[in-house]
Scaffold this active site. Structure first.
Site, PDB file in Angstrom:
ATOM      1  N   LYS A  13      44.502  46.390  45.344  1.00  0.00           N
ATOM      2  CA  LYS A  13      45.247  47.104  44.298  1.00  0.00           C
ATOM      3  C   LYS A  13      44.919  48.600  44.321  1.00  0.00           C
ATOM      4  CE  LYS A  13      43.385  44.797  40.830  1.00  0.00           C
ATOM      5  NZ  LYS A  13      42.382  43.965  41.557  1.00  0.00           N
ATOM      6  N   ARG A  88      43.877  42.569  31.797  1.00  0.00           N
ATOM      7  CA  ARG A  88      43.122  41.521  32.489  1.00  0.00           C
ATOM      8  C   ARG A  88      42.983  40.274  31.628  1.00  0.00           C
ATOM      9  NH1 ARG A  88      39.886  45.087  36.122  1.00  0.00           N
ATOM     10  NH2 ARG A  88      38.512  43.853  37.436  1.00  0.00           N
ATOM     11  N   ARG A 122      32.607  46.097  51.274  1.00  0.00           N
ATOM     12  CA  ARG A 122      33.140  47.352  50.713  1.00  0.00           C
ATOM     13  C   ARG A 122      32.010  48.333  50.424  1.00  0.00           C
ATOM     14  NH1 ARG A 122      37.081  47.244  45.567  1.00  0.00           N
ATOM     15  NH2 ARG A 122      35.332  46.322  44.433  1.00  0.00           N
ATOM     16  N   ARG A 155      28.618  48.688  45.365  1.00  0.00           N
ATOM     17  CA  ARG A 155      28.643  48.465  43.916  1.00  0.00           C
ATOM     18  C   ARG A 155      27.794  47.244  43.574  1.00  0.00           C
ATOM     19  NH1 ARG A 155      35.039  48.646  42.377  1.00  0.00           N
ATOM     20  NH2 ARG A 155      34.321  46.959  41.028  1.00  0.00           N
ATOM     21  N   ARG A 166      33.019  37.206  39.297  1.00  0.00           N
ATOM     22  CA  ARG A 166      34.257  37.957  39.037  1.00  0.00           C
ATOM     23  C   ARG A 166      35.487  37.137  39.409  1.00  0.00           C
ATOM     24  NH1 ARG A 166      33.190  42.920  42.508  1.00  0.00           N
ATOM     25  NH2 ARG A 166      35.105  43.863  41.784  1.00  0.00           N
TER      26      ARG A 166
HETATM   27  P1  AMP Z   1      37.405  46.891  38.783  1.00  0.00           P
HETATM   28  O1  AMP Z   1      36.983  48.176  39.404  1.00  0.00           O
HETATM   29  O2  AMP Z   1      38.856  46.875  38.359  1.00  0.00           O
HETATM   30  O3  AMP Z   1      37.019  45.688  39.596  1.00  0.00           O
HETATM   31  O4  AMP Z   1      36.598  46.770  37.403  1.00  0.00           O
HETATM   32  C1  AMP Z   1      35.192  46.744  37.405  1.00  0.00           C
HETATM   33  C2  AMP Z   1      34.699  46.137  36.114  1.00  0.00           C
HETATM   34  O5  AMP Z   1      35.113  46.929  34.981  1.00  0.00           O
HETATM   35  C3  AMP Z   1      35.223  44.742  35.796  1.00  0.00           C
HETATM   36  O6  AMP Z   1      34.518  43.716  36.468  1.00  0.00           O
HETATM   37  C4  AMP Z   1      35.006  44.685  34.284  1.00  0.00           C
HETATM   38  O7  AMP Z   1      33.638  44.520  33.965  1.00  0.00           O
HETATM   39  C5  AMP Z   1      35.395  46.103  33.863  1.00  0.00           C
HETATM   40  N1  AMP Z   1      36.837  46.183  33.583  1.00  0.00           N
HETATM   41  C6  AMP Z   1      37.772  46.876  34.278  1.00  0.00           C
HETATM   42  N2  AMP Z   1      38.984  46.711  33.747  1.00  0.00           N
HETATM   43  C7  AMP Z   1      38.826  45.878  32.687  1.00  0.00           C
HETATM   44  C8  AMP Z   1      39.715  45.299  31.739  1.00  0.00           C
HETATM   45  N3  AMP Z   1      41.041  45.540  31.779  1.00  0.00           N
HETATM   46  N4  AMP Z   1      39.188  44.491  30.795  1.00  0.00           N
HETATM   47  C9  AMP Z   1      37.878  44.244  30.718  1.00  0.00           C
HETATM   48  N5  AMP Z   1      36.983  44.725  31.594  1.00  0.00           N
HETATM   49  C10 AMP Z   1      37.448  45.547  32.579  1.00  0.00           C
END
Ligand code: AMP
Length: 210
Positions: A13, A88, A122, A155, A166
């Site tokens: 994405k 989400r 990554r 990360r 996740r």
């Molecule tokens: P991502 O970079 O999109 O994988 O997001 C990293 C982390 O940020 C996720 O695993 C969640 O802990 C938090 N996060 C990001 N977007 C959301 C969301 N829409 N709702 C809740 N937590 C989020």
């Protein structure tokens, strides 16, 4: 042109969103990036969410929705935007529908084993956030960002245990959004395993720039 990029972690994405944002001149809004910047800058929000994010769980709907509402009230979103990683959960999607009913959801479909491999290999730049992959997209110099010379790191939530968590969280809380948006006729499926450059071409054909 308002887009939601929906899909499991590691579905591509973010990589496609960066390219679409450049081409269409609309902002790429990644809630994950916003949270990571808050953590890096040790803001009150960052301090609050760090442990949750490192573990791979979700930040509360309340905090996340406030953050997105605030971001979408900024003038650069008027011509459109790409939301990457939001919504989400069903409550987030319901809230979003009330503020922005007109949206196209791009659903990234990808097999679990591809996701696990992608995430565990990554690497991200500490300074500018650029993404690399030690197998498929390595930097010119190991451990150093091509764009800004920053240090690359893994990360915490890309470590094996968090990845599996996740993926469970995605299945339980985010996957139901596919039905939610399919019922509204707002979804377009794409193959997340395809290379970003090819996906971008497909995207441009589907959604010619205005
Ligand atoms: P991502 O970079 O999109 O994988 O997001 C990293 C982390 O940020 C996720 O695993 C969640 O802990 C938090 N996060 C990001 N977007 C959301 C969301 N829409 N709702 C809740 N937590 C989020």
């Amino acid at each position: 042109m308002n887009f939601i990029f929906l899909g499991p972690p590691g579905a591509g994405k973010g990589s496609l969103a960066v390219k679409v944002a450049e081409d269409y001149k609309i902002p790429h809004i990644s809630t994950g990036d916003i949270f990571r910047a808050a953590i890096k800058n040790q803001t009150p929000l960052g301090v609050k969410v760090k442990a949750i994010i490192d573990s791979g769980s979700l930040v509360s709907d309340e905090i996340t929705c406030e953050l997105v509402k605030d971001r979408l009230s900024q003038p650069d979103t008027k011509k459109g935007f790409i939301l990457d990683g939001f919504p989400r959960t069903i409550p987030q999607a319901e809230m979003f529908t009330t503020i922005c009913p007109d949206v196209t959801v791009i659903n990234f479909q990808i097999a679990d084993d591809v996701v696990i491999k992608r995430l565990s290999t990554r690497r991200v730049c500490k300074k500018c956030g650029a993404n690399y992959n030690i197998l498929t997209l390595p930097p010119k110099t190991e451990g150093v960002c091509d764009e800004c010379g920053g240090e690359l790191y893994q990360r915490d939530d890309d470590k094996q245990e968090s990845i599996l968590h996740r993926m469970d969280v995605y299945r339980e809380q985010t996957e139901p959004l596919i039905d939610f948006y399919r019922k509204k006729g707002q979804i377009k499926d794409i193959d997340g395993a395809t290379q970003t450059a090819q996906l971008l071409e497909e995207f441009k054909k589907l959604f010619p720039a205005e």
